[in-house]
Design an enzyme around this catalytic site. Sequence first.
Site, PDB file in Angstrom:
ATOM      1  N   GLU A  90       0.791  -1.233   0.000  1.00  0.00           N
ATOM      2  CA  GLU A  90       0.000   0.000   0.000  1.00  0.00           C
ATOM      3  C   GLU A  90       0.824   1.286   0.000  1.00  0.00           C
ATOM      4  OE1 GLU A  90      -3.461   0.248  -0.101  1.00  0.00           O
ATOM      5  OE2 GLU A  90      -3.318  -1.879  -0.589  1.00  0.00           O
ATOM      6  N   SER A 488     -44.214 -34.627  39.987  1.00  0.00           N
ATOM      7  CA  SER A 488     -43.780 -34.998  41.334  1.00  0.00           C
ATOM      8  C   SER A 488     -42.407 -34.467  41.707  1.00  0.00           C
ATOM      9  CB  SER A 488     -43.794 -36.521  41.477  1.00  0.00           C
ATOM     10  OG  SER A 488     -45.120 -37.009  41.370  1.00  0.00           O
TER      11      SER A 488
END
Length: 829
Positions: A90, A488
Amino acid sequence: MRLLVRFVGFLFTAGTVVFLVGVAGVAGAIWHFSRDLPDYSQLQDYEPPVMTRIHASDGALLGEYAKERRLYLPIQAMPKLVTNAFLAAEDKNFYEHGGMDFTGMARAAVAYVQNFGSNKRPQGASTITQQVAKNFLLTNEVSFTRKIKEALLAMRIERAYSKDRILELYLNEIYLGLGAYGIAAASLVYFDKSVNELTVAEAAYLAALPKAPGTLHPVRNRDRSIERRNYVIDRLVENGWIKQADADKARKEPLVVASRSNAAHTFAGEYFAEEVRRDIFERYGEKKLYEGGLSVRATLDPKLQVMARKAMAAGLVNFDEAQGWRGAVSKLDISGDWGVKLADVKSLSDISPWRMAVVLETSDQSARIGFQPGRELGGAISKDRQTGLITLDGVRWAKPASGSARSKTQASVSQILSPGDVIYADPLFDKEGKPVEGQYRLRQLPEVSGAMVAMDPWTGRVLAMVGGFSFDQSQFNRATQAYRQPGSTFKPLVYSAAMDNGYTPSTIMVDGPIEIDQGAGAGVWRPENFSVGSYRGPITLREALKWSVNTVTVRLAQDVGMPLIGEYAKRFGVYDELPNYLSYALGAGETTVMRMVTAYSMLANGGRRVKPTLIDRIQDRYGRTIFKHDARECRGCDAPGGWKNQPEPQLVDRRELVLDPMTAYQITSMMEGVVQGGTASVLRQVGKPIAGKTGTTSDGKDVWFIGFSPDLVVGVYLGYDKPRSLGRAAQGGHTAAPIVKDFMKLALADKPAVPFKVPPGIRLVRVDAKSGMRPNPGEGGRTILEAFKPGTAPPDSYAVVGAVDDGRVPMQPGIPPDATNVMRPGDLY
């Protein structure tokens, strides 16, 4: 001569005027474009959106959440190879220019003139500093105005910030394709590596991406991607940043990517990760979740999670297969390339080792199947076509579903499968547990569903959670979102209220018919035991809980009072409000597995309140702790100057006691009896001290089991998402408890057999198991050690003043009998 002098003077004057006008024009342009430039000082405190990462308790990555998949990496942590690769690609003169690369600008100007009118995008000639200005402060608009502003901002940024700071911002902000922002995230997304592990070729490829991440796709445009990668490698050599030999080696490397999913990364942890995501969203909001860079340490134990997923899936599949074969997933035309057609059929991705397949041909003895081909990163269908065989051994379970008119004994594979059937299959194993090469077993997705939660009872940390058979099939988390009747499994809370109010495990109550007048217009309720019409007569509370006797529980709730039981239910977090109907004492209300497991954790830890949590700690992007689940005070943990023979640190636990520790132990001891010889006796196979309770709801719509060792609580329920009967044979002890058994055998395999701790004050007294009284010397019968609070143990003998010996026994051993607390076998009470 005079004319020449005048002409030269004119030229000088004109040149001066033109120069001054030019300078004035440039100054005016700078002034004009500088008026509305963005404030670049915001870069000083810039906080880019960073992904939130969730880690399991052992540090394994569990999930990542982000709108922009980014991990912020300081410049000091970036390898020189990586930064040099981006500079080579770059801006090789980055550390030399002042924000503008005039040579590059001239080159771009020449290219612009050459391409004028060709509709080609102009070359940018932007330095890294200019790209920072554009990415952070401007737009992507293609215009001279934007380029001028970009240049002005770049020069100002160069004066305000160091080169390293500018490069750090750039390398963390840039988009590099596949949803990755910044080099740290891109390194994980493309290569499943940290930046420190990247090779020259890999670093060069990432550096090639900023120009055109979409165009340089590693699969769709592999040749162009390699060409651009090699260009960056050449620039690295040219600048003297790598050796020629390293470059030659890097150019020969194939471009191979290992893309990572954005979903849960721990196998079987999808439901857990999603629950954590929802938790963080509720705590901090969407922006903090997806952009805040939070580091979340979850409570999940990956090993236990895999065990839980395996046990739960096996339980669901075993129950479903017992109901029979329902048929293929769908039908497919297998003419031509069946792989392409099968690849378009939606399959579940999280049920490995199951794989989707299509039946290619059948015979009496076998069916040849073709497996669904995978897809490459670019979406292309793999050309690999894998096949296998399903033999008779692989379909023996596939009896006709209920109501089918076919023979119950399959004589051939072709009776079950036909060409074009889309099915699931997984490897077939022999009797020794080894896979049979090339052979597979027919599978079907279970209709029944359910959930499992495993929790540390001392802290409330959720160690494992299964919210259903497949997260890919349904994201509805049945562990936290499905409200079902616990049946239960609620009874231990009723018994806890009773133990806190004068009852003992040896208290005798009647198991016999009972009628409850429910008030005007509501009729009479006649609760029944699971075995309708079967009653035991006088029975201790221990035996009543052991065999889950409904009539005793209703009588107990009637005596203790539903308002008090409702208070206990709220205290334990099972229900927010419990209606004052006796049926709710049998678990008729609706709650979640998570709530029930949390309640049992308070029984297991001696009555101390725990709050369930999936998160141990949350840190912000700077490493500061913003949430910690463990709120206990540690006195002496901070020791300035190190250890100097001072007392050991002490943890101060100020959590509320929701239940008397002695009551908690009594209930735990009674539930040990449920496992040792009651409805959950299958848990004896674990070979460790286990307590628990089964539950089967009305009409068998849900079956439950919640059990615990001293350090682990596990709860499971099974039921259809649209509730319907599981069948008469479905019971908590036969269907749910075996799943917990399978899990606990694995989870506790390397744990010592530690008994439940007896709290101070409890007396262990030997009593007759049937009557609850002290046994007389020489009498036969089974005796047990029963737990009693001070002053509640049964006396050595009973004397009923003024009563005749008619066979009546005291209602509550330990309380002097009188005319109101004695009963006859079969009497209604």
